[in-house]
Design a protein around this motif. Sequence first.
Motif, PDB file in Angstrom:
ATOM      1  N   UNK A 141      -2.822  23.638 -44.399  1.00 20.10           N
ATOM      2  CA  UNK A 141      -4.281  23.769 -44.430  1.00 20.10           C
ATOM      3  C   UNK A 141      -4.706  24.581 -45.648  1.00 20.10           C
ATOM      4  N   UNK A 142      -5.330  23.950 -46.658  1.00 25.37           N
ATOM      5  CA  UNK A 142      -5.904  24.724 -47.758  1.00 25.37           C
ATOM      6  C   UNK A 142      -7.199  25.378 -47.286  1.00 25.37           C
ATOM      7  N   UNK A 143      -7.406  26.641 -47.605  1.00 29.83           N
ATOM      8  CA  UNK A 143      -8.583  27.353 -47.098  1.00 29.83           C
ATOM      9  C   UNK A 143      -9.161  28.281 -48.154  1.00 29.83           C
ATOM     10  N   UNK A 144     -10.463  28.160 -48.351  1.00 27.67           N
ATOM     11  CA  UNK A 144     -11.174  29.061 -49.255  1.00 27.67           C
ATOM     12  C   UNK A 144     -12.461  29.519 -48.568  1.00 27.67           C
ATOM     13  N   UNK A 145     -12.477  30.780 -48.154  1.00 25.99           N
ATOM     14  CA  UNK A 145     -13.634  31.347 -47.447  1.00 25.99           C
ATOM     15  C   UNK A 145     -14.026  30.502 -46.229  1.00 25.99           C
TER      16      UNK A 145
ATOM     17  N   UNK B   3       0.968  26.150 -41.858  1.00 27.79           N
ATOM     18  CA  UNK B   3       0.861  26.957 -43.072  1.00 27.79           C
ATOM     19  C   UNK B   3      -0.573  26.906 -43.584  1.00 27.79           C
ATOM     20  N   UNK B   4      -1.182  28.067 -43.735  1.00 24.52           N
ATOM     21  CA  UNK B   4      -2.492  28.161 -44.366  1.00 24.52           C
ATOM     22  C   UNK B   4      -2.306  28.744 -45.760  1.00 24.52           C
ATOM     23  N   UNK B   5      -2.837  28.035 -46.761  1.00 21.43           N
ATOM     24  CA  UNK B   5      -2.853  28.573 -48.120  1.00 21.43           C
ATOM     25  C   UNK B   5      -4.250  29.139 -48.359  1.00 21.43           C
TER      26      UNK B   5
ATOM     27  N   UNK C 297       0.695  24.057 -53.696  1.00 22.95           N
ATOM     28  CA  UNK C 297       1.470  25.108 -53.025  1.00 22.95           C
ATOM     29  C   UNK C 297       2.017  24.607 -51.696  1.00 22.95           C
ATOM     30  N   UNK C 298       1.217  23.860 -50.963  1.00 23.65           N
ATOM     31  CA  UNK C 298       1.665  23.305 -49.682  1.00 23.65           C
ATOM     32  C   UNK C 298       2.815  22.327 -49.884  1.00 23.65           C
TER      33      UNK C 298
END
Length: 227
Positions: free
Chosen positions: A7-11, A36-38, A72-73
């Motif tokens: 899971x890509x996460x930004x704010x 996995x959270x990036x 990254x994931x």
Amino acid sequence: MKLLIGIPAYNEETTLDRVIKGIPKHLKSIDQIDVLVVDDGSTDGTKEIVQKNKVLLLRHLVNRGLGGALKTILAFASQKEYNFLVTLDADGQHDTSDISKILQPVISGKFDVVIGTRWKSTSRVPISRYIVNKVANLVTLLLFGISTSDSQSGFRALNKKAICKIILISDGMEVSSEFFKEIFRNKLKFGEISVKNIYTEYSTAKGQKISNSANVFFQLLLRFLRQ
């Protein structure tokens, strides 16, 4: 058989807790499921939510963009030798109950990559998303030779072959279309599965804007000319 859910996460402190909690704990044919959270340089409580849920966390010190987080994931999935990878957005627009639905054709060996398409269902979608997606689908077909109904979907399932062969360059939003370039380049078996779309005021505001589309398509064209 190991599965990584990336899971890509930004704010994304508003929705991330619900997304993580909705991920299935058990799936048929899968012995181990890791999440996995990036955290892509968030300045809100994204990191604390991940830590509270006791899932894997990797952090970028600065915001690199969606493509940076997905790279990254993919690198983590390859290095840790996961058999399968599912990516989904952190803004809550994907129904986590559909994970098994898009994963099953990959587990069975029918496809190397499955995209969860939001455009084969009868659900209403914002007109801005519809326009952006239609144009992006055409650009993806013209540049990369693959016809898809949802080139901008962040909901995908990959097998180990795809995890190891797909090499992403983009850091920005154009990465979604770049996946199709890699599918074509590596001759991966590709399929689409219809999934639910959950459009809220929040997820619509976080998504790709028409105003940004020209820049995304320009970056795709540059990428195509350089290959």
